[in-house]
Structures are given as structure tokens and as C-alpha cells.
Design a protein around this motif. Structure first.
Motif, PDB file in Angstrom:
ATOM      1  N   ASN A 194       0.826  -1.326   0.083  1.00  0.00           N
ATOM      2  CA  ASN A 194       0.006   0.011  -0.134  1.00  0.00           C
ATOM      3  C   ASN A 194       0.919   1.346   0.015  1.00  0.00           C
ATOM      4  N   ILE A 195       1.060   2.010  -0.972  1.00  0.00           N
ATOM      5  CA  ILE A 195       2.020   2.965  -1.341  1.00  0.00           C
ATOM      6  C   ILE A 195       1.323   4.117  -1.250  1.00  0.00           C
ATOM      7  N   ARG A 196       1.725   5.129  -0.735  1.00  0.00           N
ATOM      8  CA  ARG A 196       1.044   6.776  -0.865  1.00  0.00           C
ATOM      9  C   ARG A 196       2.135   7.724  -1.379  1.00  0.00           C
ATOM     10  N   ILE A 197       1.680   8.488  -2.301  1.00  0.00           N
ATOM     11  CA  ILE A 197       2.486   9.405  -2.814  1.00  0.00           C
ATOM     12  C   ILE A 197       1.767  10.843  -2.732  1.00  0.00           C
ATOM     13  N   GLY A 198       2.479  11.679  -2.534  1.00  0.00           N
ATOM     14  CA  GLY A 198       2.249  13.197  -2.706  1.00  0.00           C
ATOM     15  C   GLY A 198       1.646  13.862  -3.773  1.00  0.00           C
ATOM     16  N   ASN A 199       1.122  14.688  -3.656  1.00  0.00           N
ATOM     17  CA  ASN A 199       0.559  15.841  -4.552  1.00  0.00           C
ATOM     18  C   ASN A 199       0.609  17.270  -4.562  1.00  0.00           C
ATOM     19  N   PRO A 200       1.825  17.665  -5.170  1.00  0.00           N
ATOM     20  CA  PRO A 200       2.010  19.067  -5.077  1.00  0.00           C
ATOM     21  C   PRO A 200       0.848  19.943  -5.756  1.00  0.00           C
ATOM     22  N   ASN A 201       0.236  19.382  -6.596  1.00  0.00           N
ATOM     23  CA  ASN A 201      -0.937  20.458  -7.450  1.00  0.00           C
ATOM     24  C   ASN A 201      -2.082  20.576  -6.745  1.00  0.00           C
ATOM     25  N   LEU A 202      -2.292  20.003  -5.345  1.00  0.00           N
ATOM     26  CA  LEU A 202      -3.409  20.018  -4.545  1.00  0.00           C
ATOM     27  C   LEU A 202      -3.802  21.516  -4.344  1.00  0.00           C
ATOM     28  N   ILE A 203      -5.046  22.036  -4.554  1.00  0.00           N
ATOM     29  CA  ILE A 203      -5.640  23.376  -4.073  1.00  0.00           C
ATOM     30  C   ILE A 203      -6.235  23.215  -2.751  1.00  0.00           C
ATOM     31  N   GLN A 204      -6.960  24.333  -2.087  1.00  0.00           N
ATOM     32  CA  GLN A 204      -7.553  24.348  -0.957  1.00  0.00           C
ATOM     33  C   GLN A 204      -9.027  23.792  -1.550  1.00  0.00           C
ATOM     34  N   GLU A 205      -9.874  23.413  -0.389  1.00  0.00           N
ATOM     35  CA  GLU A 205     -11.188  23.193  -0.566  1.00  0.00           C
ATOM     36  C   GLU A 205     -12.110  24.202   0.068  1.00  0.00           C
TER      37      GLU A 205
END
Length: 934
Positions: free
Chosen positions: A662-673
Motif C-alpha cells: 500500500n504505497i502513498r504518494i504526495g500531490n504538489p498540485n493540490l488546491i484548497q477546498e
């Protein structure tokens, strides 16, 4: 055997109940009448007290036609007090010797025509002043050496549910003070067990508003209640406490020591607890006289997750919360000191020191079923663990009244948390036919330290013009954490015939620094009607994180692994200005406002020399309308907008392989909700009849929700990543109705909770909408008595439906029910016996599902000895049928998960408790009657 035992328990309970109700109940009836117009006096307050000690025996209010009825247990001499806001209150003597005493017409004199020399003897058991309800403690009789928690059970409007949570007028009590001062960080759980009821003079209950809200009058969301305990003057000169020791079968033990010393304006308290049972702190759970018991409850979150578990917080913390997973060993203690000084003792200072050391050993086995767009598969995980945790905290507070218009409050606290953990386990994935896709074995050792510091400075300035004020708050936080992890993993993939092995060392560290400044100005525009609030605030949050991974090589030289490493700076800068208008004209209160927010985020990947920057301009509207026909009845509607920023773990460029399947990767393109929140509520409470009803609901619509993407490759490896998706929303409804059954001296509670959640995720890049519906009615009856029968019966069924759009043929529906029966009997000569039983029933998911239905039964016998009954001996049995299964189930999105784990099972224990005291507090002061002042 279990059925026979349950039948015997029910028969035993019925016999005791029938015996209890054979005691004579003496009734007093009458009708109150106006002496001027000779009309009936509806809603007049009538209270009866024993003339020997002035303890309140019963109270009621006259009906619409003026009739009333009181009930008492014994014959003898009594006082009856009659009071009405528009008529002269008075006290009458009465001698009760018959089963029914008819008083006939009782005449009251209007205050408009009363003679000047008419004197009313005044003493109050309950006083209502504005938003504060005040109880005179001595008017409510409790047992010798009883602590504050027993006193609270006697006060009309205050309840303690089966899980120990304190409720006041249908709302949670989140703060408890002593003489207006914080005590062990105002933790109600600790305070209620530390203080003796006999030292309390008044119990004051009021809305738990923030300092800023009290000044501005702006309604806060989900505001709870606060309780302030005022001490008797003569109780402030002396000390009291208790010592407890218990030894049981299978090596179980528990011990406790506490002392409280008061001297004029000074208060000092200390306690220490050591055990390997559930009694790991001074939490409300320890107040349960029925021993330790497991249980199942449901919880839901906005991501569509519905989980069924032990219903208690995770193990740790100072209240001694133990979630039931593993076998604990703990030492928990604390010191408290505070003092007052200056003119009229308006200045104060105090500090708390607390320490908690715990070791938990155990195992867990988890089985999950995943639904994907074109298939389903199974996952199994088994692990053993050992966790060691040492937490030290120190906090201080001082309040300075500069003058009558200016005040300053300073708070400082810090903590050091050291953790060491060992975990070994295996896991595998398979298809529905049972064919293995992969399997993995893992071993990890971790050492971590977290240091926290916080400082808060708040300043309040009032002006001579009533209602005009300034409030300023400056705060700073510093959190530093570091961890070193040795990680080994062997993985086999049967579909491709490949393998993957890890032998790594991970060095993680992070620093979080935040500062926050808020200013608020309040101006009355129309006296007592219209108010203006202007506010401004700025916040800066700096996050620096380093996650370094090294591969261990046979040569002994560690090799840096860039794939599983990152170094990130993530900063968020916020500026907010806004205004709010509050209009108040009883019964209406209207708050409306608008805030403008400018937010800047910067996410820098220091390894790859990349930077992601985002700027937002947000408008936060708010509207709150409430209608209160009386102080205890309210209907309200509230809307507000809010945002949520991605966390550092979600946004940083990092691939986490602590679980290779179970691998988790980051996402630098996230924006606020952005969230739109709508809340409706209604509450109505009648103090004298102890009847309340409340219901509420909320709807949240989420734009750009921080949701989840999940993919699975041909080798069965799942990869998770946080993504922004639209279409998420949820709705919740809740209600509860409680009233007193006078003939049974009991309370009946009826309630229901329901929720509907639509949550979007990505499964193998296919949009999946998970629809989750849950409903759970509940009903309960409870009775509390100093002598005789005490019981609690509750039943809570729950039905949960979960459906996914990617595979509509698969329906994950769950039904469960929880039946609880607790009872005890207090004999007049100091003996008390009791039992608790909890039946858990859950629906099977398929033919292979294990039957995890169970019954947990506990018992106790307790006897008070010595002349002053200060020594108690207690024999208790925990889980006497040895059926306490460590079990939890969760149902969320596309996953159903069952977990079994080690937990505390059957043991028997003998406990001795000695209460000691030396104060100048004498017998309870007499208090005749009850008066309401508005």
C-alpha cells in the motif's frame, strides 16, 4: 449457559425492582389559588424539604389548573415552599403521616397588594440569573466521601450518559473550573474525580463562550457548556484525598493516590495512578461502578467512512482513555497549584504538571474486501506490536486585572513526548477464489520524539460606554519532531513471479512554527439592540519537513535512496478582515457578517529545486438567526463558508513505502477546498420537570474536496494519492427526547441519528461515487438512587447501507444492535452489589463471516466499613464469561474491513479504598426551598 444466566439476571433485577417499589410512597396534593382574584395559579413552583436537614425531597410546578402533586419516601415533619414571580413566596410546615395528604386550596398573595411588612424567609436551591443556572450544593444530598461526579448526577438538567459524558441541558460540558480558575487544564474528567462534593458550595452552569464571543455577542458554532465549582470558605482550610490498591487474578493490578489541600486563596492537588487494567486515569470511564467492558459503536466522517469499533478514544492522554486494543501498563500522575492576589483577589496564577507513561503489547488481524470497477479482491494483515510512550507536559496561566477596564491573560505550555515502537507482521492479497496475488512480511523499529511549545497573550479593554470594547490575541506555536526507523520487508508477487526486498533506515524530522494575531473592536450602535463588530487577523504557518531513506548494503555502507526521500518547505500566509452586525430584540437575535481572506501558499521541493505557489482570495459569508421564546427554548439556523488547506503529508513530493503493498504518494498540485455549511437546531428544556428535547441537522457541500485516488496494478499493489474532486456533500440529523418518570424515579431517553454521505473518489482512474446511508435510533431508561436500586437499560440498533457507482451489483449493507443492562443495589448498612451486561449483535456479511456476537458481563460487591465508612472493600469481576472479543468493523467507500485484536478479558480483583479528610467543613448547611430569579 449464557441464556440461563441472562434469565437469572433478569429475574434477579425484577425481584429487586419489585422490592424497591414496595416501599411506601407518600403523596401530597393541593391547588394554589390567587387570594385577590381567586383564580388558579399555573406554573407555581412547589418544593418540599425535610425539616431535619433541609434536604430537597421533591419539587414540581403547578399544572394549568393550579393542581400539584409531590411524592416523598418517609413520614415526618417537612417544609413546603411556594413561589411565583408575581406573588409573595412563603414557607409552610407540614406533618406527613398518611399515604395521601390533601392540602386543598393554598392561597397566595399578589405582590401588588402585599403588605410592606410581609417577610419571606429566603433560601435558594436553584437560582437562574441570565444565562447562568446556579445550584446550592448542600440542597442535594450525596453519600459520605462522594466526589463531584456523584453530586452532578443529582442536579436537575445535568446528566451523565452510559459512556460517562457530562451533558448540561442537552449540550456537552467541555470545561470545568474551580472558583473561576482552570484546574488541571480545566479537564472535566480529572476535576470531577479529584474534588469532594462536601467541599462545594455552588455549582454554576453557563455557556462556554470564548472571551471574544462574550465581548462581541457573536454566536459561535456548536457552543458547549461550562461548569464552575465554588468552594466553601471553611473547606479551603484543610486537606482530603484517598488511597486505593487492588490485586487480581492473571496478574492484574491497580493503585491510586490523590490529595487536595486548600489554604485560603491557594489550591494544591496531586494524584498518581498505576495499573494494567482499563483504569489508566481519572477519566469518566473510571466512574463506572460496573467494571470494564468492551463495546461497539459507529462513527462516520465526511469521506464516507462508517466504522464500528470499541467506541472509546485511543489509549493515552491524561484522562486515561483506553481504546481496548492491546494490553496496557500505565503510570499517570499530575500536580496542580494556583493562587490569587491583589485587590479583591482579582489577579491569579497557576500551573499544572502531568506525566503519563504507558506500555502496550498486543496483536491484531485485519481482513478487508475491496470493490474495484471490474473485480473484487481480499486483503489480510496480521501483526504483533509493542509501544512505549512517555509524555510530560507543563502549563501555566496568569490573569492580571490592570484596572476595572483593562485585563491581561498569559498562557504558556509545553510538552515532551518520547515514543518507541516495535512491529512485526505479514499481509497478502488474493482474489475471491482464494488464489494469492502477493504476500509480504515486515519488521520495523521506531524511536521518535516530539517537542511542543505554545504561548498565548490576550488583552481586553472595555470603555466607559457600555458595550464598547477591544480584544487582542497574540499566539505562537512551535512543534519539533524527529524519528528514526529501521524497516525490513520481503515481498513476493505471484502474478509476475517477481520479488522485492527492503532493508532500510529512515530518518524523519519536521518543524512547524506558526504565529497568529487577531484584533476585534465592538461598538454598540443602538443600545441593547444593534451592535457592530470589526475584526482583522493575520496568520503565518511555516512547515519544514525532511524524510530521508537509506538502503542498507552488505558492505555496511548505507546508500541514499532518493525515490523514498524528500525535503520540503510548505508555508501558508493568511490575512483576514471582516465585519459583523448583531441585532437583538427578544425573542430574536440575528448575526450577519462578511470576511475577506487573502491566502498565499508556497510549496518548495528542495531536492528537485521546484516550487509551487498559489494565491487565493476568499469571501466568507455568515448568517445566524435564532428565536428564543424563553431562556430554555431556542430555534436557530446558521450558514457559514470555510476553507481547508492541504496538509504537508498530502502535498509534499514523497513516496511512502512503510507498507510495500500500500504505497502513498504526495500531490504538489493540490488546491484548497471550500465548504458551505448549513446548520439547523431546536432545543427546549424544562428544569423543574427535568424534560428536554433537542434536534438538529446540518448539510455540508464541498467544492474541490480533498478526496482520494486509488489504483491497483497487476501485482496487487495499491497506490493512494490525495486529489481534488467536486460533488462531495453530506447531511446529518440527530434528536433526543428525555423526561422523568416520577413513579419510577427514572429518566426515559429516546433518540435517533441519521446521515447521508456522497463521496467521490477515483478507482483505477474511474470516478466512483460512494453513497452511504446510516440510521440508528436509541432508547434508554436510567435510575439513580443513594439507597436502593440504580439501573440503566439502553438499546441501540444501527443500519448502514453503502453502494458504489463503479460496481452497483455489490451492496455493502450492515446491521448491528447493542443492548446494555446495568444495575446495582445499595443497602442501608453500607453494602452495594451490581452487575452490567452488554449484548452485541451484528449481521454476517457472507457465509464465511465469523460470528462475532457476544455478551460481556461484569459484577461487583462493595462494602463500607469503619465507623465513618471511610474504608471500602470491593470485589469485582470483569468479563466473567470471557467473551470480550477485540473486534471492529468499518464500511467506507469501496472497502469493508474487519479487525480482531488482543484486549483485556476475564479477571477478578479485590480493591481497598480509604478516604481521608481533615477540613473545617462541617455538616451541610440548611437550605430551604427553591427560587428562580430572572
Amino acid at each position: 449457559m449464557i441464556k440461563k444466566t441472562c434469565s437469572l439476571l433478569i429475574i434477579f433485577l425484577v425481584c429487586i425492582f419489585l422490592q424497591q417499589n414496595t416501599y411506601a410512597q407518600y403523596k401530597i396534593t393541593g391547588i394554589v389559588v390567587d387570594t385577590n382574584n381567586f383564580i388558579e395559579m399555573k406554573y407555581t413552583s412547589i418544593a418540599i424539604m425535610n425539616s431535619k436537614d433541609s434536604i430537597l425531597s421533591d419539587f414540581t410546578r403547578a399544572k394549568e389548573d393550579g393542581h400539584f402533586q409531590l411524592e416523598i419516601k418517609d413520614t415526618g415533619n417537612y417544609y413546603i415552599r411556594y413561589s411565583h414571580p408575581l406573588f409573595a413566596s412563603f414557607i409552610d410546615d407540614i406533618h406527613i403521616q398518611k399515604q395521601i395528604t390533601e392540602l386543598g386550596e393554598v392561597y397566595m398573595i399578589s405582590l401588588e397588594t402585599a403588605l410592606d411588612e410581609f417577610i419571606v424567609k429566603e433560601s435558594r436551591s436553584i437560582t437562574i440569573k441570565g444565562d447562568t443556572t446556579e445550584y446550592t450544593a448542600d440542597s442535594f444530598k450525596v453519600r459520605e466521601f462522594a466526589t463531584v461526579d456523584e453530586l452532578l448526577r443529582k442536579l436537575p438538567g445535568i446528566e451523565i450518559d452510559k459512556n460517562g459524558k457530562i451533558m448540561a441541558y442537552g449540550k456537552n460540558v467541555d470545561k470545568m473550573l474551580v472558583d473561576g480558575d482552570e484546574f488541571f487544564s480545566d479537564d472535566p474528567a480529572v476535576l470531577s474525580k479529584m474534588l469532594r462534593a462536601s467541599s462545594i458550595e455552588k455549582v454554576q452552569v453557563y455557556d462556554n463562550k470564548s472571551d471574544e464571543a462574550r465581548l462581541s455577542g457573536i454566536e459561535e458554532a456548536d457552543i458547549g457548556k461550562a461548569i464552575n465549582l465554588t468552594l466553601k470558605e471553611d473547606a479551603k482550610k484543610g486537606y482530603f484525598g484517598k488511597l486505593e490498591a487492588g490485586a487480581g487474578t492473571n496478574g492484574f493490578y491497580q493503585g491510586q493516590a490523590m490529595i487536595n489541600r486548600y489554604r485560603n486563596k491557594e489550591k494544591f492537588s496531586a494524584y498518581v495512578i498505576g495499573s494494567n487494567t482499563k483504569k489508566v486515569g481519572l477519566g469518566w470511564e473510571d466512574n463506572n461502578n460496573f467494571g470494564s467492558s468492551g463495546g461497539i459503536s459507529f462513527s462516520q466522517s465526511d469521506d464516507g467512512m462508517t466504522s464500528m469499533g470499541s467506541g472509546e478514544p485511543e489509549f493515552g492522554g491524561f484522562s486515561g482513555n483506553y481504546g481496548g486494543e492491546g494490553l496496557p501498563q500505565t503510570i499517570n500522575g499530575g500536580l496542580h497549584y494556583d493562587n490569587k492576589y491583589g485587590k479583591d483577589n482579582k489577579n491569579s496564577y497557576g500551573f499544572d504538571y502531568r506525566v503519563n507513561s504507558n506500555i502496550t503489547n498486543g496483536f491484531s488481524n485485519t481482513n478487508s474486501r475491496y470493490t474495484m470497477p471490474d473485480t473484487q479482491y481480499l486483503s489480510s494483515t496480521n501483526k504483533t506490536f509493542r509501544n512505549e510512550n512517555l509524555l510530560n507536559t507543563l502549563s501555566g496561566k496568569t490573569t492580571i486585572e490592570i484596572d476595572s477596564l483593562n485585563s491581561l491573560t498569559i498562557r504558556v505550555n509545553g510538552s515532551i513526548n518520547k515514543n518507541r515502537g516495535e512491529q512485526q507482521g505479514s499481509s497478502n492479497n488474493s482474489n475471491l477464489d482464494g488464489n494469492l496475488i502477493n504476500e509480504s512480511e515486515q519488521l520495523s523499529n521506531k524511536e521518535a520524539t516530539t517537542n511542543k511549545m505554545n504561548a498565548n497573550l490576550s488583552y481586553t479593554k472595555k470603555f466607559k460606554k457600555e458595550g464598547r470594547s477591544i480584544y487582542a490575541n497574540l499566539s505562537g506555536n512551535y512543534i519539533e519532531s524527529g524519528a528514526n526507523i529501521d524497516f525490513n520487508s520481503s515481498n513476493e508477487f505471484f502474478t509476475t513471479g517477481s520479488s522485492l526486498n527492503y532493508n532500510q533506515n529512515k530518518s524523519d524530522s519536521s518543524i512547524n512554527i506558526s504565529t497568529n494575531l487577531n484584533l476585534s473592536y465592538n461598538e454598540p450602535i443602538i443600545k441593547e439592540r444593534l451592535f457592530l463588530n470589526l475584526s482583522a487577523g493575520t496568520n503565518y504557518n511555516l512547515n519544514s519537513s525532511s524524510n530521508l531513506t537509506y538502503d542498507k548494503t552488505p558492505s555496511g555502507v548505507d546508500s541514499f535512496n532518493e525515490l523514498f526521500s524528500s525535503k520540503t518547505d510548505y508555508n501558508v500566509f493568511n490575512n483576514t478582515i471582516g465585519g459583523n452586525l448583531r441585532y437583538s430584540n427578544k425573542p430574536w437575535t440575528i448575526n450577519g457578517g462578511l470576511k475577506l481572506n487573502y491566502s498565499q501558499t508556497s510549496n518548495q521541493d528542495l531536492f528537485r529545486d521546484t516550487i509551487y505557489k498559489q494565491n487565493y482570495t476568499n469571501i466568507f459569508p455568515s448568517l445566524n438567526v435564532s428565536y428564543s421564546k424563553s431562556r430554555n427554548s431556542r430555534i436557530g439556523i446558521r450558514y457559514n463558508g470555510s476553507t481547508r488547506q492541504p496538509s504537508l503529508n498530502q502535498i509534499q513530493v514523497l513516496t511512502q513505502n512503510s507498507d510495500p503493498l500500500n504505497i502513498r504518494i504526495g500531490n504538489p498540485n493540490l488546491i484548497q477546498e471550500f465548504r458551505h455549511n448549513l446548520n439547523l437546531s431546536y432545543s427546549d428544556y424544562k428544569i423543574l420537570s427535568e424534560q428536554y428535547f433537542y434536534m438538529g441537522g446540518n448539510v455540508s457541500i464541498i467544492n474541490n474536496a480533498l478526496s482520494e485516488s486509488q489504483t491497483i496494478n497487476s501485482e496487487g499493489v495499491r497506490t493512494f494519492q490525495t486529489v481534488n474532486l467536486n460533488g462531495n456533500w453530506n447531511a446529518n440529523l440527530w434528536s433526543n427526547y428525555s423526561f422523568k418518570i416520577k413513579k419510577l424515579k427514572s429518566n426515559l431517553n429516546i433518540g435517533a441519528n441519521g446521515s447521508y454521505i456522497e463521496n467521490n473518489t477515483l478507482l483505477n482512474n474511474v470516478l466512483n461515487m460512494s453513497k452511504n446511508f446510516s440510521i440508528g435510533p436509541n432508547i434508554g431508561v436510567d435510575r439513580w438512587s443513594d439507597t436502593g436500586l440504580t439501573f440503566n437499560v439502553s438499546y441501540s440498533p444501527n443500519y448502514n447501507i453503502n453502494q458504489n457507482s463503479v460496481n452497483t451489483q455489490v451492496k455493502n449493507n450492515l446491521f448491528s444492535s447493542d443492548l446494555s443492562l446495568k444495575f446495582s443495589y445499595r443497602f442501608p448498612f453500607g453494602l452495594e452489589a451490581g452487575m452490567s451486561n452488554r449484548w452485541q449483535n451484528r449481521e454476517k456479511m457472507d457465509a464465511y463471516d465469523k460470528n462475532n456476537n457476544f455478551i460481556i458481563s461484569n459484577f461487583f460487591f462493595e462494602h463500607s466499613i469503619l465507623k465513618d465508612k471511610s474504608l471500602k472493600l470491593r470485589l469485582e469481576g470483569n468479563d466473567i464469561f470471557n467473551q470480550n472479543l477485540g473486534f471492529s468493523r468499518s464500511n467506507y467507500n469501496n472497502v469493508i474491513m474487519d479487525a480482531e485484536y488482543s484486549t483485556i478479558q476475564r479477571y477478578f480483583m479485590l480493591v481497598a479504598t480509604w478516604n481521608f479528610t481533615k477540613t473545617k467543613s462541617g455538616a451541610p448547611k440548611k437550605s430551604e426551598g427553591m427560587e428562580f430569579s430572572f
